[in-house]
Design an enzyme around this catalytic site. Sequence first.
Site, PDB file in Angstrom:
ATOM      1  N   LYS A   1      15.375 -59.706-131.182  1.00  0.00           N
ATOM      2  CA  LYS A   1      16.031 -59.737-129.869  1.00  0.00           C
ATOM      3  C   LYS A   1      17.370 -58.994-129.899  1.00  0.00           C
ATOM      4  O   LYS A   1      17.677 -58.200-129.006  1.00  0.00           O
ATOM      5  CB  LYS A   1      16.253 -61.199-129.467  1.00  0.00           C
TER       6      LYS A   1
ATOM      7  N   LYS B   1      10.539 -69.311-141.143  1.00  0.00           N
ATOM      8  CA  LYS B   1      11.077 -69.430-142.494  1.00  0.00           C
ATOM      9  C   LYS B   1      10.985 -70.902-142.872  1.00  0.00           C
ATOM     10  O   LYS B   1      10.658 -71.734-142.016  1.00  0.00           O
ATOM     11  CB  LYS B   1      12.524 -68.911-142.568  1.00  0.00           C
TER      12      LYS B   1
ATOM     13  N   ALA C   1      21.458 -77.420-125.386  1.00  0.00           N
ATOM     14  CA  ALA C   1      21.289 -78.337-126.532  1.00  0.00           C
ATOM     15  C   ALA C   1      20.173 -77.837-127.434  1.00  0.00           C
ATOM     16  O   ALA C   1      19.262 -78.575-127.790  1.00  0.00           O
ATOM     17  CB  ALA C   1      20.989 -79.740-126.020  1.00  0.00           C
ATOM     18  N   GLY C   2      20.239 -76.554-127.780  1.00  0.00           N
ATOM     19  CA  GLY C   2      19.174 -75.959-128.586  1.00  0.00           C
ATOM     20  C   GLY C   2      19.500 -75.897-130.061  1.00  0.00           C
ATOM     21  O   GLY C   2      20.280 -76.717-130.579  1.00  0.00           O
TER      22      GLY C   2
ATOM     23  N   CYS D   1      16.375 -64.358-133.366  1.00  0.00           N
ATOM     24  CA  CYS D   1      17.572 -63.517-133.266  1.00  0.00           C
ATOM     25  C   CYS D   1      17.376 -62.051-133.627  1.00  0.00           C
ATOM     26  O   CYS D   1      17.745 -61.174-132.838  1.00  0.00           O
ATOM     27  CB  CYS D   1      18.672 -64.091-134.142  1.00  0.00           C
TER      28      CYS D   1
ATOM     29  N   LEU E   1      26.018 -58.722-132.830  1.00  0.00           N
ATOM     30  CA  LEU E   1      24.820 -57.875-132.799  1.00  0.00           C
ATOM     31  C   LEU E   1      24.740 -57.016-134.056  1.00  0.00           C
ATOM     32  O   LEU E   1      23.674 -56.826-134.643  1.00  0.00           O
ATOM     33  CB  LEU E   1      24.833 -56.956-131.561  1.00  0.00           C
TER      34      LEU E   1
HETATM   35  P1  NAD Z   1      17.477 -72.556-127.489  1.00  0.00           P
HETATM   36  O1  NAD Z   1      16.442 -71.977-126.608  1.00  0.00           O
HETATM   37  O2  NAD Z   1      17.069 -73.401-128.669  1.00  0.00           O
HETATM   38  O3  NAD Z   1      18.478 -73.473-126.615  1.00  0.00           O
HETATM   39  C1  NAD Z   1      19.030 -73.074-125.406  1.00  0.00           C
HETATM   40  C2  NAD Z   1      19.075 -74.287-124.475  1.00  0.00           C
HETATM   41  O4  NAD Z   1      19.819 -73.935-123.302  1.00  0.00           O
HETATM   42  C3  NAD Z   1      17.708 -74.757-123.981  1.00  0.00           C
HETATM   43  O5  NAD Z   1      17.501 -76.099-124.366  1.00  0.00           O
HETATM   44  C4  NAD Z   1      17.780 -74.587-122.459  1.00  0.00           C
HETATM   45  O6  NAD Z   1      17.101 -75.606-121.749  1.00  0.00           O
HETATM   46  C5  NAD Z   1      19.272 -74.653-122.211  1.00  0.00           C
HETATM   47  N1  NAD Z   1      19.692 -74.039-120.943  1.00  0.00           N
HETATM   48  C6  NAD Z   1      19.357 -72.826-120.431  1.00  0.00           C
HETATM   49  N2  NAD Z   1      19.976 -72.618-119.257  1.00  0.00           N
HETATM   50  C7  NAD Z   1      20.732 -73.712-119.005  1.00  0.00           C
HETATM   51  C8  NAD Z   1      21.617 -74.087-117.955  1.00  0.00           C
HETATM   52  N3  NAD Z   1      21.836 -73.255-116.928  1.00  0.00           N
HETATM   53  N4  NAD Z   1      22.217 -75.291-118.019  1.00  0.00           N
HETATM   54  C9  NAD Z   1      21.986 -76.132-119.059  1.00  0.00           C
HETATM   55  N5  NAD Z   1      21.168 -75.827-120.091  1.00  0.00           N
HETATM   56  C10 NAD Z   1      20.550 -74.636-120.078  1.00  0.00           C
HETATM   57  O7  NAD Z   1      18.380 -71.349-127.977  1.00  0.00           O
HETATM   58  P2  NAD Z   1      19.226 -71.253-129.334  1.00  0.00           P
HETATM   59  O8  NAD Z   1      18.350 -70.854-130.473  1.00  0.00           O
HETATM   60  O9  NAD Z   1      20.078 -72.463-129.469  1.00  0.00           O
HETATM   61  O10 NAD Z   1      20.128 -69.983-129.012  1.00  0.00           O
HETATM   62  C11 NAD Z   1      21.198 -70.062-128.084  1.00  0.00           C
HETATM   63  C12 NAD Z   1      22.034 -68.809-128.197  1.00  0.00           C
HETATM   64  O11 NAD Z   1      22.603 -68.727-129.519  1.00  0.00           O
HETATM   65  C13 NAD Z   1      21.263 -67.502-128.016  1.00  0.00           C
HETATM   66  O12 NAD Z   1      22.071 -66.574-127.367  1.00  0.00           O
HETATM   67  C14 NAD Z   1      20.995 -67.048-129.440  1.00  0.00           C
HETATM   68  O13 NAD Z   1      20.860 -65.645-129.534  1.00  0.00           O
HETATM   69  C15 NAD Z   1      22.254 -67.489-130.149  1.00  0.00           C
HETATM   70  N6  NAD Z   1      22.082 -67.747-131.590  1.00  0.00           N
HETATM   71  C16 NAD Z   1      20.982 -68.371-132.070  1.00  0.00           C
HETATM   72  C17 NAD Z   1      20.876 -68.635-133.432  1.00  0.00           C
HETATM   73  C18 NAD Z   1      19.663 -69.322-133.996  1.00  0.00           C
HETATM   74  O14 NAD Z   1      19.518 -69.340-135.215  1.00  0.00           O
HETATM   75  N7  NAD Z   1      18.774 -69.887-133.196  1.00  0.00           N
HETATM   76  C19 NAD Z   1      21.906 -68.293-134.294  1.00  0.00           C
HETATM   77  C20 NAD Z   1      23.030 -67.672-133.765  1.00  0.00           C
HETATM   78  C21 NAD Z   1      23.114 -67.408-132.412  1.00  0.00           C
HETATM   79  C1  UDX Z   2      19.719 -64.985-138.602  1.00  0.00           C
HETATM   80  C2  UDX Z   2      21.052 -64.650-139.295  1.00  0.00           C
HETATM   81  O1  UDX Z   2      20.876 -64.758-140.716  1.00  0.00           O
HETATM   82  C3  UDX Z   2      22.134 -65.605-138.820  1.00  0.00           C
HETATM   83  O2  UDX Z   2      23.378 -65.227-139.393  1.00  0.00           O
HETATM   84  C4  UDX Z   2      22.222 -65.512-137.298  1.00  0.00           C
HETATM   85  O3  UDX Z   2      23.186 -66.400-136.822  1.00  0.00           O
HETATM   86  C5  UDX Z   2      20.876 -65.825-136.661  1.00  0.00           C
HETATM   87  O4  UDX Z   2      19.882 -64.926-137.197  1.00  0.00           O
HETATM   88  P1  UDX Z   2      17.864 -66.847-138.906  1.00  0.00           P
HETATM   89  O5  UDX Z   2      17.027 -65.924-138.094  1.00  0.00           O
HETATM   90  O6  UDX Z   2      17.963 -68.263-138.489  1.00  0.00           O
HETATM   91  O7  UDX Z   2      19.356 -66.294-139.010  1.00  0.00           O
HETATM   92  O8  UDX Z   2      17.334 -66.846-140.435  1.00  0.00           O
HETATM   93  P2  UDX Z   2      17.444 -65.781-141.620  1.00  0.00           P
HETATM   94  O9  UDX Z   2      17.670 -66.531-142.864  1.00  0.00           O
HETATM   95  O10 UDX Z   2      18.359 -64.680-141.333  1.00  0.00           O
HETATM   96  O11 UDX Z   2      15.960 -65.201-141.692  1.00  0.00           O
HETATM   97  C6  UDX Z   2      15.420 -64.384-140.669  1.00  0.00           C
HETATM   98  C7  UDX Z   2      14.058 -63.877-141.094  1.00  0.00           C
HETATM   99  O12 UDX Z   2      14.180 -62.945-142.150  1.00  0.00           O
HETATM  100  C8  UDX Z   2      13.123 -64.964-141.605  1.00  0.00           C
HETATM  101  O13 UDX Z   2      11.821 -64.742-141.134  1.00  0.00           O
HETATM  102  C9  UDX Z   2      13.199 -64.809-143.101  1.00  0.00           C
HETATM  103  O14 UDX Z   2      12.053 -65.274-143.758  1.00  0.00           O
HETATM  104  C10 UDX Z   2      13.326 -63.296-143.219  1.00  0.00           C
HETATM  105  N1  UDX Z   2      13.941 -62.852-144.478  1.00  0.00           N
HETATM  106  C11 UDX Z   2      15.220 -63.203-144.785  1.00  0.00           C
HETATM  107  C12 UDX Z   2      13.232 -62.004-145.326  1.00  0.00           C
HETATM  108  O15 UDX Z   2      12.080 -61.657-145.051  1.00  0.00           O
HETATM  109  N2  UDX Z   2      13.830 -61.577-146.471  1.00  0.00           N
HETATM  110  C13 UDX Z   2      15.099 -61.917-146.821  1.00  0.00           C
HETATM  111  O16 UDX Z   2      15.572 -61.463-147.870  1.00  0.00           O
HETATM  112  C14 UDX Z   2      15.819 -62.760-145.939  1.00  0.00           C
END
Ligand code: NAD
Ligand code: UDX
EC number: 1.1.1.22
Length: 466
Positions: free
Chosen positions: A281, A341, A12-13, A278, A223
């Site tokens: 990583k 951001k 639920a992140g 993201c 990726l």
């Molecule tokens: P997050 O850390 O906000 O949320 C993940 C949640 O999963 C946590 O609350 C954690 O407690 C829970 N969790 C972990 N193991 C568990 C289990 N075994 N059972 C139940 N709950 C469990 O992470 P996030 O930012 O939501 O990212 C999740 C995934 O999505 C990652 O792989 C990330 O790379 C990807 N992603 C993130 C973003 C972003 O902008 N944050 C965008 C696209 C993709």
């Molecule tokens: C990114 C990808 O954009 C999204 O598609 C993916 O699902 C998750 O990773 P996010 O990290 O949430 O999203 O934000 P993003 O708007 O991409 O910004 C990432 C970082 O780059 C921030 O620190 C932002 O300030 C910086 N940024 C972005 C710049 O410095 N310059 C830019 O022109 C755009």
Amino acid sequence: MRSIKNICCIGAGYVGGPTMSVIANKCPEINVTVVDINANRIAAWNDEDLDKLPVYEPGLKEIVAESRNKNLFFSTEVDKAIDEADMIFISVNTPTKTYGKGKGEAADLKYIELCARNIARVAKSDKIVVEKSTLPVRTAQAIKDILHNTGNGVKYEVLSNPEFLAEGTAIDDLLNADRVLIGGDDTPSGKEAKNILSGIYEHWLPKERVLQTNLWSSELSKLVANAFLAQRISSINSISALCEVTDANVAEVSKAIGKDSRIGPKFLNASVGFGGSCFQKDILNLVYICKTYGLTEVAEYWDQVIKINDYQKRRFAENIITTLYNTVSGKKIAFYGWAFKKDTNDTRESAAIYVADTLLEEQAEIVVYDPKVSEEQVYADLDYLNTRSEEENRKLVTVVNDPLKAAEDAHAVAILTEWDEFKALDWEQIYNSMFKPAFVFDGRRILDKQIMNQTGFDYYRIGEGK
Ligand code: NAD
Ligand code: UDX
């Protein structure tokens, strides 16, 4: 085609919460249960006060308010939700490994494996399992191996459906996605599963925006998308350094090159460096994957994107030190913004953390103001670095809830996050309350250079000579 009545999302992140809220909102006939082992997080998702949701995203609370406890539920009862679901999204965190083989590069897949084993243990009926987390290419094979070896007759289809939302614009990105990517097997049951998931997104997106591929293309595309986006930022940030010494202006360069339709205007804003959970990583993960396949040159190519980002953060901090007459010891520096951001409360890998760390090494005193980040979070981020003791971090860093107060008696203001409210501040009042000369280091290029200079500031910004 089977119809889906119950969806479970594990995690639920920042992704699971908003994504499932939108699915529930757009598919009222489906019950969506988002589960997490973190009870505090679930309690916050269920909080009556919608300002206490664990994720801040414009538009999120309105959607949660409409659907919560109708067909959108947040719960810690993981096994129950898995048992009842026809489709299970895995949306748990996949951070960079901090131990063992691949430490500092590979994605840590322990939470993913735990989810797969949990599903294998609990499931009594057929399930479509959807990878929503960002995963190394070929992870679906491991998930399949775990699920298919339970011997209890349950049939699984594994799909890859990476999420492309960006934080701060998550709801808009979900509602108006450029594309949705669904990878799966090309078997009849694999195709059916892909079509079922496509049907969910087609509740609000045109069919042609839903792309179906094989599993590995889908996993890898996520990726690669992040690597390409981050590469643009590192490319323009590398040029920002050249602009600063040649009196070219990085904004003018960005505009000029972005007008070429082959390059395009987006993601060319020079900054103090990209942050977020993201980009770093996922590139490190890509680098690691290339290395494991013996593709050394490819690994080195992508590693440069990270190296330039580290250089940019360091350069920004070092410019503050040099400009403040080579010493910041005992000097108060106001930090405007801590989030990675604007419009998010997320601070993971925020440039602010690393800029602060460099300045703290020089004994600066930092006062942080961020409209959405708590004091505990700022300290947690600095403590996590392990550069100095927790006591020292608390002695040198203060967090305030008023930007004007942060700047009082400061030698410099550093802008680390591009929050809109910083543009509207009373900069004359800020100037009057600071030590002179009063310096502003704009890591986001959000202020008007001419006005800042007229107000009396010594104003520096990324990508431009003084
Ligand atoms: P997050 O850390 O906000 O949320 C993940 C949640 O999963 C946590 O609350 C954690 O407690 C829970 N969790 C972990 N193991 C568990 C289990 N075994 N059972 C139940 N709950 C469990 O992470 P996030 O930012 O939501 O990212 C999740 C995934 O999505 C990652 O792989 C990330 O790379 C990807 N992603 C993130 C973003 C972003 O902008 N944050 C965008 C696209 C993709
Ligand atoms: C990114 C990808 O954009 C999204 O598609 C993916 O699902 C998750 O990773 P996010 O990290 O949430 O999203 O934000 P993003 O708007 O991409 O910004 C990432 C970082 O780059 C921030 O620190 C932002 O300030 C910086 N940024 C972005 C710049 O410095 N310059 C830019 O022109 C755009």
